[in-house]
Design a protein around this motif. Structure first.
Motif, short mmCIF file in Angstrom:
data_model
loop_
_atom_site.label_atom_id
_atom_site.label_comp_id
_atom_site.label_asym_id
_atom_site.label_seq_id
_atom_site.Cartn_x
_atom_site.Cartn_y
_atom_site.Cartn_z
N LYS A 4 0.87 -1.17 0.00
CA LYS A 4 0.00 0.00 0.00
C LYS A 4 0.91 1.23 0.00
O LYS A 4 1.79 1.35 0.87
CB LYS A 4 -0.85 -0.02 1.27
N VAL A 5 0.73 2.09 -0.99
CA VAL A 5 1.66 3.22 -1.14
C VAL A 5 0.94 4.52 -0.79
O VAL A 5 -0.16 4.79 -1.27
CB VAL A 5 2.19 3.27 -2.59
N ASP A 6 1.57 5.32 0.04
CA ASP A 6 1.06 6.64 0.37
C ASP A 6 1.62 7.62 -0.66
O ASP A 6 2.81 7.97 -0.61
CB ASP A 6 1.52 7.00 1.80
N LYS A 9 3.60 10.71 0.31
CA LYS A 9 4.98 10.59 0.78
C LYS A 9 5.93 9.98 -0.25
O LYS A 9 7.13 10.20 -0.21
CB LYS A 9 5.01 9.70 2.04
N CYS A 10 5.40 9.19 -1.17
CA CYS A 10 6.26 8.44 -2.11
C CYS A 10 6.95 9.40 -3.08
O CYS A 10 6.30 10.23 -3.72
CB CYS A 10 5.42 7.44 -2.89
N THR A 11 8.27 9.26 -3.19
CA THR A 11 9.03 10.11 -4.12
C THR A 11 9.30 9.40 -5.45
O THR A 11 10.03 9.91 -6.28
CB THR A 11 10.40 10.47 -3.48
N GLN A 12 8.74 8.21 -5.58
CA GLN A 12 8.93 7.39 -6.78
C GLN A 12 10.41 7.05 -6.98
O GLN A 12 10.89 6.94 -8.11
CB GLN A 12 8.35 8.09 -8.01
N CYS A 13 11.14 6.89 -5.87
CA CYS A 13 12.58 6.63 -5.97
C CYS A 13 12.88 5.24 -6.52
O CYS A 13 13.97 4.99 -7.04
CB CYS A 13 13.24 6.79 -4.61
N GLY A 14 11.95 4.30 -6.36
CA GLY A 14 12.14 2.97 -6.94
C GLY A 14 12.91 1.98 -6.09
O GLY A 14 13.18 0.86 -6.53
N ASN A 15 13.27 2.37 -4.88
CA ASN A 15 14.03 1.45 -4.02
C ASN A 15 13.28 0.15 -3.76
O ASN A 15 13.88 -0.93 -3.77
CB ASN A 15 14.27 2.11 -2.65
N CYS A 16 12.00 0.25 -3.47
CA CYS A 16 11.21 -0.95 -3.18
C CYS A 16 11.19 -1.86 -4.40
O CYS A 16 11.34 -3.08 -4.28
CB CYS A 16 9.78 -0.57 -2.76
N GLU A 17 11.07 -1.26 -5.56
CA GLU A 17 11.02 -2.02 -6.81
C GLU A 17 12.37 -2.71 -7.06
O GLU A 17 12.43 -3.85 -7.50
CB GLU A 17 10.68 -1.07 -7.96
N TYR A 33 3.88 5.31 -9.61
CA TYR A 33 4.05 4.76 -8.25
C TYR A 33 4.25 3.25 -8.30
O TYR A 33 3.81 2.59 -9.26
CB TYR A 33 2.82 5.10 -7.39
N PRO A 34 4.88 2.69 -7.25
CA PRO A 34 5.11 1.24 -7.26
C PRO A 34 3.81 0.46 -7.07
O PRO A 34 2.89 0.93 -6.39
CB PRO A 34 6.06 1.02 -6.08
N MET A 35 3.77 -0.72 -7.65
CA MET A 35 2.63 -1.62 -7.44
C MET A 35 3.17 -3.04 -7.41
O MET A 35 4.25 -3.30 -7.91
CB MET A 35 1.62 -1.48 -8.58
N VAL A 50 10.90 -1.94 4.63
CA VAL A 50 12.18 -1.58 5.25
C VAL A 50 13.01 -0.70 4.30
O VAL A 50 13.71 0.21 4.72
CB VAL A 50 12.96 -2.87 5.62
N GLU A 51 12.92 -0.97 3.02
CA GLU A 51 13.73 -0.24 2.05
C GLU A 51 13.21 1.18 1.76
O GLU A 51 13.91 1.99 1.20
CB GLU A 51 13.81 -1.02 0.73
N CYS A 52 11.97 1.46 2.13
CA CYS A 52 11.42 2.78 1.83
C CYS A 52 11.90 3.78 2.88
O CYS A 52 11.56 3.67 4.05
CB CYS A 52 9.90 2.76 1.78
N GLN A 53 12.69 4.74 2.44
CA GLN A 53 13.22 5.72 3.40
C GLN A 53 12.24 6.85 3.65
O GLN A 53 12.52 7.78 4.39
CB GLN A 53 14.53 6.30 2.86
N PHE A 54 11.10 6.81 3.02
CA PHE A 54 10.15 7.91 3.14
C PHE A 54 8.87 7.50 3.87
O PHE A 54 7.89 8.23 3.85
CB PHE A 54 9.84 8.48 1.75
N ASP A 55 8.92 6.32 4.45
CA ASP A 55 7.78 5.82 5.21
C ASP A 55 6.50 5.86 4.37
O ASP A 55 5.43 6.20 4.86
CB ASP A 55 7.63 6.67 6.50
N ALA A 56 6.66 5.55 3.09
CA ALA A 56 5.53 5.70 2.16
C ALA A 56 4.87 4.36 1.82
O ALA A 56 3.84 4.36 1.16
CB ALA A 56 6.03 6.36 0.87
N LEU A 57 5.48 3.26 2.26
CA LEU A 57 4.96 1.97 1.80
C LEU A 57 4.63 1.05 2.97
O LEU A 57 5.40 0.94 3.92
CB LEU A 57 6.02 1.31 0.91
S1 SF4 Z 1 10.78 3.09 -1.78
FE1 SF4 Z 1 9.16 4.36 -0.92
S2 SF4 Z 1 9.46 6.34 -1.87
FE2 SF4 Z 1 10.63 4.90 -3.08
S3 SF4 Z 1 9.21 4.26 -4.72
FE3 SF4 Z 1 8.99 2.79 -3.07
S4 SF4 Z 1 7.28 3.59 -1.85
FE4 SF4 Z 1 7.97 5.25 -3.14
#
Ligand code: SF4
Ligand SMILES: Cc1cc2nc3c(=O)[nH]c(=O)nc-3n(C[C@H](O)[C@H](O)[C@H](O)COP(=O)(O)OP(=O)(O)OC[C@H]3O[C@@H](n4cnc5c(N)ncnc54)[C@H](O)[C@@H]3O)c2cc1C
Ligand code: SF4
Lengths: 66, 559
Positions: A4-6, A9-17, A33-35, A50-57
C-alpha cells in the motif's frame, strides 16, 4: 494487493522495486508509483517496507495469511 | 521456436551463484584471500536483500564459542539430531570455524552479538545438547553487499543461473545466466563455481494454502539442487523431511526463539505433551517432535499451542525484541491483527512440513569439509548443501572455506572450456514457455506438483504410494513442457517449477530406497516401521546415471 503506497509521501525513488527479493514490484507506467505486479508471489517479508526511506509503503498481508 | 537466441560470453575465476547468506561471505573471503582473483556473484534477487535473511534473523544458531561449548560437543549434538547420519569431519570443521565468523561479522559492523552484564555472550541451548546459540542483531545484508563492492567483487542482480556447464572431463566450467528483467542471456565461463542458492522453500503445499506462504524462502526453489544433479553431482539424505511447529497461518519463525527461552508446547487439554514422547521435551529432534504433534492432533488433543504465560516479563520482552525487530515488523503486525499478546495469550501452531533443507534438515548436495561437491571445480555451501542442520553457520563457514579453496587453486585450473551448443540449447529450453502459442498456467502446474507431496510423500510413507507418485512425476514432467508464460517473471517461474519437481522426484526415489524408518517423521515408512541396523551410519545418495541419464540411488557409509 500486498503493498500500500502513500502517494503523498512516495518520491517514486524505486528502491522498493529494486530490492523486492521476489522481483514482484513494478513502477506503474501510468501513475509512476510502485505496485505489486505479482501479488500471489509475495513472501510478506517486508523488505519493501524496510527499504522505503520515506515511510511511504506498507506491506499488506495476503488475504490467506491475515 | 527454432530461431537462435543471442547471448553474451563473459569469464570469471570464481562464479558464485546466489548472493544470500553464503554468497556474499564467500565473495568477501575470496577477495581477502586472493585480491587478484576475479569474483562474480549472480543473484536472481539482489545481493543487498536476497535470500532467507530478507525476512530477518535473531540468532546465530550454531556457533561454538570457546568457554561456552566445545567442538566435540557440537559434533555429538549433530549426531543426536541426525541419528548418526552425518559427516563428522564436515561438522567438526563447521564448529572449529564458526566463532571466527562471529568475530568477522562483528568487526565488519555487519552484525552485533549482545553480551550479558559480565561481558559473556548471551548463549542459549537450542540443540538437544550444548549451548551453541547466541543472540544476534543487525541488518546484516546491506553491510555485506557494501563490503563486497569495496573489495571489488562483481555482482549481477536479477540474474538467474539455470545450468552449470561441464567440459568433456566432467569438470564445472561455468553456467548459463538469464537476466529476469531484461531477458539478456549470458554464458559465464568460470574456472570454479560455487552454488549458494539455498534449498527448496516451495516443496509442499503449506497449511496457509498460499503457494508462497512457506517458512523457508520461497524464492529459492531448489535450482541449486537441480544444477548440481544435472552437472553430474551427488545429493544425499533427500528422504529426510523437516516437520516444525509454526505459528498457524503465518509459517514464520518463532519456534527457536520461544523454546530456547523456555516456552512450552501444550495440547488443547493444557498438557505439556512433548515430555511424553522424548526426554528432551520441546528440544527433541524435529522428526520426533513432528511425529508427536501429529499424534496429538490425530488422537483428538489438538489444536496445539505455544505457551509463554509462565515466563517473566523480562524474558517475554527479549523474545519480542528478537522477533519483532530482527525478524522484521511482519510478525508483530500479524499478532496485532489477531489481537494476540504473546506473553499472555496462547499461540496456536501448525505442524509445518514436510520441508526439505540442508540448513534446517539433512537433505542437500553432498559436500566435503571444504564444500567441494563430487563434480571437480564445483562447490556448494549453505542450505543447498547437506551439512546436517547447518543453519546460518554452515552458510558462513562453508561459503568462506569454499571460496578460499577455490581462489587458491586458480593456477592449477586451465582456462574453462564450454561447448557453446550446450548454452544455446539451454537458452532455447529456458525461453520456450514464452514463445508457445498456448499452454498450461504455471501456477496451476506448481500447485499440482506441490499438492502431491503431503498425501504421497509425507510420513507415514508407503512404497506403493510413492510408486504411484513417481508415475505422477512423469505426467507432470510432460505438463511442465507445456507451460505457457507471458513475461520474463513467468520464465523464471517455469524454471523454478521444473526444479521443484526435481526435488520431489529426488525425495521420492531416496524415500523408496531407504527401507527402514529413522528420525521420527523425518522418514517414517509404514511398510518398514522399524529402524534397521543395516542402515546405521548409511546415507542415500541420489545422482544421474551417466550412461542412462536416469535418476539412481545408492547406499553409502558416512563417516
Ligand atoms: S521506496 Fe518508498 S518512496 Fe521509493 S518508490 Fe517505493 S514507496 Fe515510493
Ligand atoms: C525466516 C527464517 C528465519 C531464520 N532464522 C534463523 C536464525 O535465527 N538463526 C539461524 O542460524 N538460521 C536461521 N535461518 C536459517 C538461515 O537463514 C539459513 O540457513 C541461511 O540464511 C541460508 O543461507 P544460504 O546462503 O544458503 O541461502 P539464502 O540466504 O536463502 O540465499 C540464497 C540466494 O540464492 C538466490 N538464488 C536462488 N536460486 C538462484 C538461481 N537459480 N540463480 C541465482 N540466484 C539464485 C536467492 O535469490 C537468494 O538470494 C532462518 C531461515 C529463515 C527462512
Ligand atoms: S513483502 Fe517482500 S515479497 Fe512482498 S512485495 Fe514486499 S518485498 Fe516483495
Amino acid at each position: 494487493m500486498p503493498i500500500k503506497v502513500d502517494t503523498e509521501k512516495c518520491t517514486q525513488c524505486g528502491n522498493c522495486e529494486t530490492q523486492c527479493p521476489g522481483d514482484l514490484i513494478r513502477m506503474d507506467p501510468e501513475t509512476g508509483y510502485p505496485m505489486n505486479a505479482y501479488p500471489d508471489d509475495c513472501w510478506y517479508c517486508a523488505v519493501c517496507e524496510v527499504e522505503c526511506q520515506f515511510d511511504a509503503l506498507r506491506m499488506v498481508f495476503p488475504t490467506l495469511i491475515i | 521456436m527454432s530461431q537462435t537466441i543471442p547471448f553474451e560470453t563473459i569469464t570469471t575465476d570464481l562464479l558464485i551463484i546466489g548472493g544470500g547468506t553464503a554468497g556474499p561471505m564467500a565473495g568477501i573471503k575470496a577477495k581477502k584471500k586472493n585480491p587478484e582473483a576475479d569474483v562474480l556473484i549472480v543473484d536472481k534477487a539482489t545481493v543487498k536483500r536476497g535470500g532467507s535473511i530478507c525476512r530477518g534473523m535473531d540468532a546465530y544458531n550454531n556457533v561454538t564459542i570457546p568457554g561456552e561449548a566445545t567442538v566435540d560437543e557440537y559434533v555429538e549434538a549433530v549426531d543426536i539430531i541426525s541419528d548418526g547420519i552425518q559427516d563428522k569431519k564436515v561438522n567438526r570443521v563447521l564448529a572449529e570455524n564458526s566463532f571466527q565468523m562471529l568475530k568477522d561479522l562483528e568487526e565488519w559492523g555487519a552484525a552485533a552479538f549482545p553480551r550479558n552484564e559480565d561481558g559473556s555472550f548471551m548463549v542459549q541451548q537450542f540443540h538437544p545438547k550444548g549451548k551453541f546459540l547466541t543472540e544476534m542483531r543487525g541488518d546484516i545484508k546491506p553491510v555485506m553487499a557494501k563490503l563486497c563492492k569495496k573489495l571489488g567483487v562483481r555482482t549481477m542482480d536479477r540474474t538467474m543461473a539455470t545450468r552449470v556447464l561441464t567440459d568433456a572431463q566432467g569438470r564445472a566450467t561455468g553456467a548459463t545466466l538469464l537476466n529476469v528483467r531484461t531477458g539478456e542471456c549470458t554464458l559465464c565461463k568460470a574456472k570454479t563455481v560455487l552454488i549458494c542458492t539455498g534449498s527448496n522453500g516451495r516443496f509442499n503445499l503449506p497449511d496457509t494454502g498460499f503457494l508462497f506462504g512457506s517458512f523457508d524462502c520461497p524464492f529459492n526453489a531448489g535450482e541449486g539442487l537441480s544444477m548440481v544433479y544435472e552437472a553430474g553431482g551427488e545429493l544425499c539424505n533427500m528422504e529426510h523431511h523437516i516437520f516444525s511447529p509454526m505459528i498457524k497461518d503465518f509459517e514464520g519463525p518463532g519456534h527457536s526463539t520461544f523454546t530456547r527461552y523456555g516456552a512450552y508446547l501444550i495440547n488443547a487439554e493444557g498438557e505439556r505433551f512433548m515430555l511424553n514422547y522424548h526426554e528432551k521435551g520441546e528440544r527433541a529432534p524435529s522428526g520426533i517432535r513432528g511425529m508427536a504433534m501429529r499424534r496429538e492432533v490425530v488422537e483428538g488433543r489438538g489444536p496445539l499451542y505455544y505457551d509463554l504465560r509462565h515466563l517473566d516479563a523480562e524474558t517475554v520482552e527479549i523474545i519480542k525484541d528478537g522477533l519483532f525487530s530482527c525478524e522484521r515488523p511482519t510478525e508483530k503486525e500479524f499478532f496485532q491483527n489477531r489481537n494476540i499478546d504473546i506473553g499472555k495469550d496462547l499461540i496456536e501452531l501448525t505442524v509445518s512440513g514436510p520441508n526439505i533443507c540442508g540448513g534446517h534438515g539433512l537433505a542437500g548436495v553432498k559436500v566435503d569439509e571444504t564444500a567441494r561437491t563430487t563434480v571437480p571445480n564445483l562447490y556448494a555451501a549453505g542450505d543447498v548443501a547437506s551439512t546436517c542442520m547447518g543453519f546460518v553457520g554452515a552458510a558462513w563457514v562453508f561459503g568462506s572455506l569454499a571460496a578460499e579453496d577455490a581462489v587458491s587453486r586458480l593456477d592449477e585450473i586451465q582456462a574453462p572450456e564450454v561447448d557453446e551448443a550446450d548454452a544455446r540449447a539451454e537458452f532455447q529450453r529456458l525461453l520456450a514457455p514464452l514463445h508457445r502459442d498456448e499452454g498450461l498456467e504455471a501456477k496451476e502446474v506448481e500447485y499440482k506438483i506441490r499438492r502431491m507431496v503431503k498425501p504421497y510423500l509425507a510420513s507415514p510413507k508407503h512404497g506403493g504410494r510413492m510408486e504411484s507418485a513417481l508415475r505422477l512425476v512423469r505426467q507432470y514432467r510432460g505438463e511442465i513442457d507445456q507451460i505457457k508464460v507471458q513475461d520474463l517473471h513467468g520464465v523464471m517461474k517455469a524454471n523454478e517449477i521444473s526444479s521443484i519437481l526435481d526435488t520431489v522426484e529426488m525425495s521420492l526415489q531416496a524415500s523408496l530406497f531407504r527401507t527402514e524408518s529413522r528420525w521420527g517423521y523425518g522418514h517414517y515408512r509404514s511398510d518398514f516401521p522399524e529402524k534397521s541396523p543395516e542402515w546405521d551410519g548409511c546415507r542415500v545418495v541420489v545422482r544421474k546415471n551417466a550412461d542412462t541419464n536416469a535418476m539412481e540411488t545408492v547406499k553409502e557409509t558416512v563417516a
